[in-house]
Design an enzyme around this catalytic site. Structure first.
Site, mmCIF file in Angstrom:
data_model
loop_
_atom_site.group_PDB
_atom_site.id
_atom_site.type_symbol
_atom_site.label_atom_id
_atom_site.label_comp_id
_atom_site.label_asym_id
_atom_site.label_seq_id
_atom_site.Cartn_x
_atom_site.Cartn_y
_atom_site.Cartn_z
ATOM 1 N N LYS A 115 5.000 17.294 14.769
ATOM 2 C CA LYS A 115 5.327 16.132 15.274
ATOM 3 C C LYS A 115 5.138 15.032 14.783
ATOM 4 C CE LYS A 115 0.660 16.232 16.634
ATOM 5 N NZ LYS A 115 -0.124 16.439 15.870
ATOM 6 N N ARG A 141 -7.188 13.959 21.470
ATOM 7 C CA ARG A 141 -7.508 15.792 20.524
ATOM 8 C C ARG A 141 -8.140 16.712 21.962
ATOM 9 N NH1 ARG A 141 -5.615 15.360 15.546
ATOM 10 N NH2 ARG A 141 -5.204 16.286 13.733
ATOM 11 N N ARG A 167 3.925 23.152 3.243
ATOM 12 C CA ARG A 167 4.092 21.458 3.226
ATOM 13 C C ARG A 167 3.750 21.350 1.994
ATOM 14 N NH1 ARG A 167 2.586 17.996 8.523
ATOM 15 N NH2 ARG A 167 0.249 19.189 8.218
HETATM 16 P P1 AMP Z 1 -3.740 15.201 11.580
HETATM 17 O O1 AMP Z 1 -3.107 13.944 11.111
HETATM 18 O O2 AMP Z 1 -3.070 14.046 13.313
HETATM 19 O O3 AMP Z 1 -3.136 16.580 11.948
HETATM 20 O O4 AMP Z 1 -5.445 14.334 11.476
HETATM 21 C C1 AMP Z 1 -5.584 14.757 10.205
HETATM 22 C C2 AMP Z 1 -7.415 14.949 10.455
HETATM 23 O O5 AMP Z 1 -7.466 13.984 10.853
HETATM 24 C C3 AMP Z 1 -7.706 16.092 11.088
HETATM 25 O O6 AMP Z 1 -7.602 17.415 10.577
HETATM 26 C C4 AMP Z 1 -9.086 15.416 12.344
HETATM 27 O O7 AMP Z 1 -9.973 15.302 10.914
HETATM 28 C C5 AMP Z 1 -8.593 13.931 11.457
HETATM 29 N N1 AMP Z 1 -8.253 13.520 13.157
HETATM 30 C C6 AMP Z 1 -7.418 12.821 13.142
HETATM 31 N N2 AMP Z 1 -6.931 12.583 14.408
HETATM 32 C C7 AMP Z 1 -8.419 12.744 14.672
HETATM 33 C C8 AMP Z 1 -8.223 12.845 16.518
HETATM 34 N N3 AMP Z 1 -8.096 11.986 17.684
HETATM 35 N N4 AMP Z 1 -9.573 13.219 16.905
HETATM 36 C C9 AMP Z 1 -10.820 13.900 15.981
HETATM 37 N N5 AMP Z 1 -10.477 13.535 14.170
HETATM 38 C C10 AMP Z 1 -9.378 13.491 14.429
#
Ligand code: AMP
Length: 258
Positions: A42, A121, A160
């Site tokens: 993504k 999410r 990664r």
């Molecule tokens: P990502 O980079 O999008 O994978 O986000 C990294 C971490 O941030 C996730 O594993 C969650 O702990 C937190 N996080 C990011 N966006 C959300 C969201 N929309 N809802 C809940 N947790 C989030």
């Protein structure tokens, strides 16, 4: 070429303003949501969309990572709770995430349009986003759902490596740096992201599977969902996404105005 937006308004929130906001695109600004398990690519798709369409990359994960480098004293209790959930690989609570996005509602009017990455999410977050967009008088054009087999995702995430200084992303086999463990761009020491540790990956995938199905149904019911098989290079996936979008909603392509 204009440097990509510094996203100051999104990353810092509050009164922060972007120094180099995206230019308004020649067509309509695109407003997109990207769905897909962690490791599905993504982030690379978001970068390509920003580069080619001039949209601003609104990633909630990036906000939390930016908060992590702030001194503990400056963190609100909500942000501290978010940091702790993130460390475990769990989701941050809906209320916290929605509040954090609502504080940045001006970014939904970005002249270049936006690509929301990592938000929503859950269905509760999608409902909150819909209300926010209604209130702001803007609508989504499409929701791209990138899909890959689970074993491919696990291999991608474990390998990664991220540069903590300039945020460049590598992969031990797929995109190794020239010197092992060192960032090609700035010489920073590459790290395994906290939430890419094996135990955190397991939790993230379980959480993802539990929460995604209803969210996918939510956007399918609104005629916005575009399923994109995510095998191949970022360029191939990018082109496929628009081909899939056009097949589902004729006239929806990266050159048109939606
Ligand atoms: P990502 O980079 O999008 O994978 O986000 C990294 C971490 O941030 C996730 O594993 C969650 O702990 C937190 N996080 C990011 N966006 C959300 C969201 N929309 N809802 C809940 N947790 C989030």
């Amino acid at each position: 070429m204009k440097p990509s937006s510094d996203r100051a308004a999104w990353l810092k929130g509050g009164a922060a303003r972007c120094h180099n906001p995206p230019d308004p695109p020649p067509g309509l600004p695109w407003r997109l949501v990207l769905l897909g398990a962690p490791g599905v690519g993504k982030g690379s798709q978001a970068e390509l969309l920003c580069e080619r369409l001039g949209v601003c990359h609104l990633s909630t994960g990036d906000i939390f990572r930016a908060c992590r480098s702030a001194p503990d004293k400056q963190r609100s209790p909500a942000i501290r709770a978010a940091m702790e959930a993130m460390h475990r690989g769990a989701l941050v609570s809906d209320t916290t995430v929605v509040d954090i996005v609502a504080e940045r509602h001006k970014c939904l009017h970005c002249a270049g349009g936006f690509v929301l990455d990592g938000f929503p999410r859950t269905v509760a977050q999608a409902e909150a986003l819909e209300k926010m967009l209604d209130k702001e008088g803007v609508g989504l054009d499409a929701v791209f759902d990138y899909q890959l087999p689970l074993e491919v995702i696990v291999a991608r995430l474990g390998g990664r490596r991220v540069c903590p200084a300039c945020k460049e992303i590598y992969h031990v086999t797929g995109r190794p740096p020239r010197v092992d463990g060192i960032c090609d761009k700035c010489g920073g020491k590459l790290q395994l992201r906290d939430d890419d540790r094996p135990e955190a990956i397991q939790t993230r995938m379980r959480v993802y599977e539990e929460t995604m199905a209803p969210l996918v149904d939510y956007y399918a019911a609104r005629g916005l969902l575009v399923i994109v098989p995510a095998e191949g290079t970022p360029g191939q996936v990018y082109n496929r996404a628009w081909a899939c979008a056009g097949a589902i909603r004729p006239g929806l392509d990266a050159d048109g105005g939606g």
